[in-house]
Structures are given as structure tokens and as C-alpha cells.
Design a protein around this motif. Structure first.
Motif, PDB file in Angstrom:
ATOM      1  N   ASP A 167      16.502  32.323  53.285  1.00 59.21           N
ATOM      2  CA  ASP A 167      15.980  32.321  54.655  1.00 59.21           C
ATOM      3  C   ASP A 167      14.986  33.446  54.911  1.00 59.21           C
ATOM      4  N   THR A 168      15.201  34.602  54.277  1.00 60.25           N
ATOM      5  CA  THR A 168      14.348  35.759  54.544  1.00 60.25           C
ATOM      6  C   THR A 168      13.439  36.121  53.374  1.00 60.25           C
ATOM      7  N   GLY A 169      13.750  35.613  52.180  1.00 63.57           N
ATOM      8  CA  GLY A 169      13.001  35.969  50.990  1.00 63.57           C
ATOM      9  C   GLY A 169      13.350  37.348  50.452  1.00 63.57           C
ATOM     10  N   GLU A 170      14.404  37.947  50.983  1.00 65.26           N
ATOM     11  CA  GLU A 170      14.819  39.290  50.571  1.00 65.26           C
ATOM     12  C   GLU A 170      15.869  39.227  49.467  1.00 65.26           C
ATOM     13  N   LYS A 171      15.794  40.184  48.546  1.00 63.18           N
ATOM     14  CA  LYS A 171      16.801  40.296  47.488  1.00 63.18           C
ATOM     15  C   LYS A 171      18.095  40.816  48.086  1.00 63.18           C
ATOM     16  N   ASP A 172      19.206  40.318  47.528  1.00 57.04           N
ATOM     17  CA  ASP A 172      20.498  40.805  47.993  1.00 57.04           C
ATOM     18  C   ASP A 172      21.487  40.921  46.843  1.00 57.04           C
ATOM     19  N   TYR A 173      22.591  41.584  47.128  1.00 57.99           N
ATOM     20  CA  TYR A 173      23.697  41.704  46.187  1.00 57.99           C
ATOM     21  C   TYR A 173      24.892  40.944  46.726  1.00 57.99           C
ATOM     22  N   VAL A 174      25.655  40.388  45.807  1.00 55.03           N
ATOM     23  CA  VAL A 174      26.990  39.909  46.133  1.00 55.03           C
ATOM     24  C   VAL A 174      27.920  41.029  45.695  1.00 55.03           C
ATOM     25  N   MET A 175      28.736  41.502  46.633  1.00 54.15           N
ATOM     26  CA  MET A 175      29.682  42.571  46.342  1.00 54.15           C
ATOM     27  C   MET A 175      31.091  42.060  46.617  1.00 54.15           C
ATOM     28  N   SER A 176      32.063  42.590  45.871  1.00 58.60           N
ATOM     29  CA  SER A 176      33.436  42.160  46.093  1.00 58.60           C
ATOM     30  C   SER A 176      34.408  43.323  45.992  1.00 58.60           C
ATOM     31  N   TRP A 177      35.549  43.124  46.604  1.00 62.29           N
ATOM     32  CA  TRP A 177      36.659  44.075  46.586  1.00 62.29           C
ATOM     33  C   TRP A 177      37.934  43.279  46.342  1.00 62.29           C
ATOM     34  N   GLU A 178      38.812  43.840  45.534  1.00 61.95           N
ATOM     35  CA  GLU A 178      40.128  43.231  45.327  1.00 61.95           C
ATOM     36  C   GLU A 178      41.191  44.300  45.438  1.00 61.95           C
ATOM     37  N   GLN A 179      42.322  43.912  46.014  1.00 62.76           N
ATOM     38  CA  GLN A 179      43.457  44.815  46.073  1.00 62.76           C
ATOM     39  C   GLN A 179      43.858  45.188  44.658  1.00 62.76           C
ATOM     40  N   LYS A 180      44.146  46.444  44.448  1.00 62.07           N
ATOM     41  CA  LYS A 180      44.552  46.895  43.122  1.00 62.07           C
ATOM     42  C   LYS A 180      46.061  47.082  43.090  1.00 62.07           C
ATOM     43  N   PHE A 181      46.635  46.748  41.965  1.00 66.87           N
ATOM     44  CA  PHE A 181      48.070  46.872  41.792  1.00 66.87           C
ATOM     45  C   PHE A 181      48.360  47.724  40.563  1.00 66.87           C
ATOM     46  N   ILE A 182      49.451  48.455  40.625  1.00 66.15           N
ATOM     47  CA  ILE A 182      49.938  49.190  39.461  1.00 66.15           C
ATOM     48  C   ILE A 182      51.081  48.366  38.887  1.00 66.15           C
ATOM     49  N   VAL A 183      51.033  48.131  37.594  1.00 64.45           N
ATOM     50  CA  VAL A 183      52.130  47.426  36.934  1.00 64.45           C
ATOM     51  C   VAL A 183      52.862  48.461  36.089  1.00 64.45           C
ATOM     52  N   ALA A 184      54.141  48.593  36.347  1.00 64.37           N
ATOM     53  CA  ALA A 184      54.938  49.586  35.612  1.00 64.37           C
ATOM     54  C   ALA A 184      56.216  48.927  35.099  1.00 64.37           C
ATOM     55  N   LYS A 185      56.687  49.358  33.978  1.00 64.38           N
ATOM     56  CA  LYS A 185      57.935  48.839  33.419  1.00 64.38           C
ATOM     57  C   LYS A 185      59.070  49.768  33.814  1.00 64.38           C
ATOM     58  N   ALA A 186      60.158  49.181  34.272  1.00 63.18           N
ATOM     59  CA  ALA A 186      61.370  49.954  34.543  1.00 63.18           C
ATOM     60  C   ALA A 186      62.013  50.265  33.203  1.00 63.18           C
ATOM     61  N   SER A 187      62.701  51.362  33.106  1.00 65.72           N
ATOM     62  CA  SER A 187      63.232  51.847  31.833  1.00 65.72           C
ATOM     63  C   SER A 187      63.858  50.766  30.958  1.00 65.72           C
ATOM     64  N   ARG A 188      65.124  50.626  30.885  1.00 66.88           N
ATOM     65  CA  ARG A 188      65.776  49.733  29.927  1.00 66.88           C
ATOM     66  C   ARG A 188      65.606  48.254  30.228  1.00 66.88           C
ATOM     67  N   GLU A 189      65.656  47.924  31.487  1.00 72.16           N
ATOM     68  CA  GLU A 189      65.621  46.501  31.833  1.00 72.16           C
ATOM     69  C   GLU A 189      64.241  45.877  31.637  1.00 72.16           C
ATOM     70  N   CYS A 190      63.214  46.684  31.526  1.00 75.77           N
ATOM     71  CA  CYS A 190      61.837  46.217  31.351  1.00 75.77           C
ATOM     72  C   CYS A 190      61.406  45.267  32.458  1.00 75.77           C
ATOM     73  N   LYS A 191      61.864  45.533  33.684  1.00 73.47           N
ATOM     74  CA  LYS A 191      61.416  44.745  34.821  1.00 73.47           C
ATOM     75  C   LYS A 191      60.008  45.209  35.199  1.00 73.47           C
ATOM     76  N   ILE A 192      59.230  44.314  35.718  1.00 73.11           N
ATOM     77  CA  ILE A 192      57.860  44.659  36.142  1.00 73.11           C
ATOM     78  C   ILE A 192      57.829  44.767  37.656  1.00 73.11           C
ATOM     79  N   PHE A 193      57.266  45.865  38.116  1.00 73.81           N
ATOM     80  CA  PHE A 193      57.121  46.087  39.554  1.00 73.81           C
ATOM     81  C   PHE A 193      55.639  46.209  39.865  1.00 73.81           C
ATOM     82  N   CYS A 194      55.247  45.617  40.976  1.00 75.29           N
ATOM     83  CA  CYS A 194      53.868  45.763  41.442  1.00 75.29           C
ATOM     84  C   CYS A 194      53.903  46.591  42.716  1.00 75.29           C
ATOM     85  N   VAL A 195      53.132  47.633  42.719  1.00 72.13           N
ATOM     86  CA  VAL A 195      53.040  48.511  43.872  1.00 72.13           C
ATOM     87  C   VAL A 195      51.611  48.507  44.371  1.00 72.13           C
TER      88      VAL A 195
END
Length: 160
Positions: free
Chosen positions: A128-156
């Protein structure tokens, strides 16, 4: 306070849209924005729009279409006071991913979005304008950590 757009807000919100676009996009003729003013008023009423108001005065707004940010607009006299960040964080709380387009000449907006965790995905051209543009994005970040012996995965969820 942030709340959803009401029909009675449309003139104030549309005025902020017009004034902000003309000033931020000095490289696009003002007539382009003015000629789209009435259409934008109609589109705003159909979109998901959240307004920021203080003392019952609308000072800015964000428009969303799913994960896409149609725009963040803050009245000229209230810019650089954190309102854009508040509106953006409000949207981040409602979505796990956000996408937007920004003109490459709008370096102030690009810097703002980069500070807020957005990354340039690719460049393009606004037909519409003939102007250059960028597509920018953001995503929520998660930490994946293993619990000690049980090896359960938690997302924080990381806080910004």
C-alpha cells in the motif's frame, strides 16, 4: 487502567491513530493516513482493541487480531512514559506468541520491540505504501528442568 474498546471511545482512539501515524511515519504522505481514517474507525470497532486510560482519558491503545499486533498507539504527549510497554505486556499476558509488521524507517519502534524481546524474522514490502518493513515476533520463553530422581519435566514461565 486497561480495558476493552467501547463504541463511545472510537473518535478519541481514531484521533490517536491518525496523529501517531502521521508523526511516526513521516516518510509516508499524511494524506495516506487521512484517506484511511474512516475505514480505520470501522475496522477498530471490529477488532480486539484494548485502551489505556488514566483519569478517564484514553492515552493509548493496542489492536490485536489473534496473535497479530495491528498496532500500538500512544498519544504524542504521553509517549516515553511506559504506556506502550504496559499495553504490550497486557497483550503478552493474553498470548504466548505475538507477530507484527514495522516499517524499517521506524527505528524508534524497532528498538522498542527489540527491547521487549521481539526478533526480526524477515523483511518485506508494504504494497500500500511501497515502504520496506520487517516482520517481528515474540514468543513466551520457558525453562525446562529435570527434577532429581524422578526425571519429571517442569515448565516455568520466565518473567520479563
Amino acid at each position: 487502567m486497561i480495558r476493552e474498546l467501547q463504541k463511545s471511545d472510537i473518535n478519541k482512539v481514531a484521533d490517536i491513530w491518525l496523529d501517531t501515524n502521521i508523526k511516526a511515519h513521516y516518510f509516508i504522505p499524511a494524506q495516506y493516513w487521512k484517506s484511511n481514517f474512516e475505514l480505520v474507525k470501522e475496522l477498530l470497532l471490529q477488532a480486539t482493541v484494548y485502551v489505556y486510560e488514566d483519569n478517564q482519558e484514553i492515552q493509548g491503545f493496542i489492536g490485536l487480531n489473534g496473535e497479530y499486533i495491528e498496532g500500538i498507539f500512544v498519544s504524542d504527549e504521553k509517549q516515553s512514559q511506559g504506556i506502550g510497554k504496559i499495553l504490550l505486556n497486557y497483550a503478552k499476558d493474553k498470548r504466548s506468541k505475538l507477530i507484527l509488521n514495522v516499517y524499517t524507517k521506524n527505528t524508534r519502534a524497532i528498538s522498542f520491540y527489540q527491547r521487549e524481546g521481539f526478533e526480526v524474522q524477515h523483511s518485506g514490502l508494504d504494497k500500500d505504501t511501497g515502504e520496506k518493513d520487517y516482520v517481528m515476533s515474540w514468543e513466551q520463553k520457558f525453562i525446562v528442568a529435570k527434577a532429581s530422581r524422578e526425571c519429571k519435566i517442569f515448565c516455568v514461565n520466565l518473567l520479563d
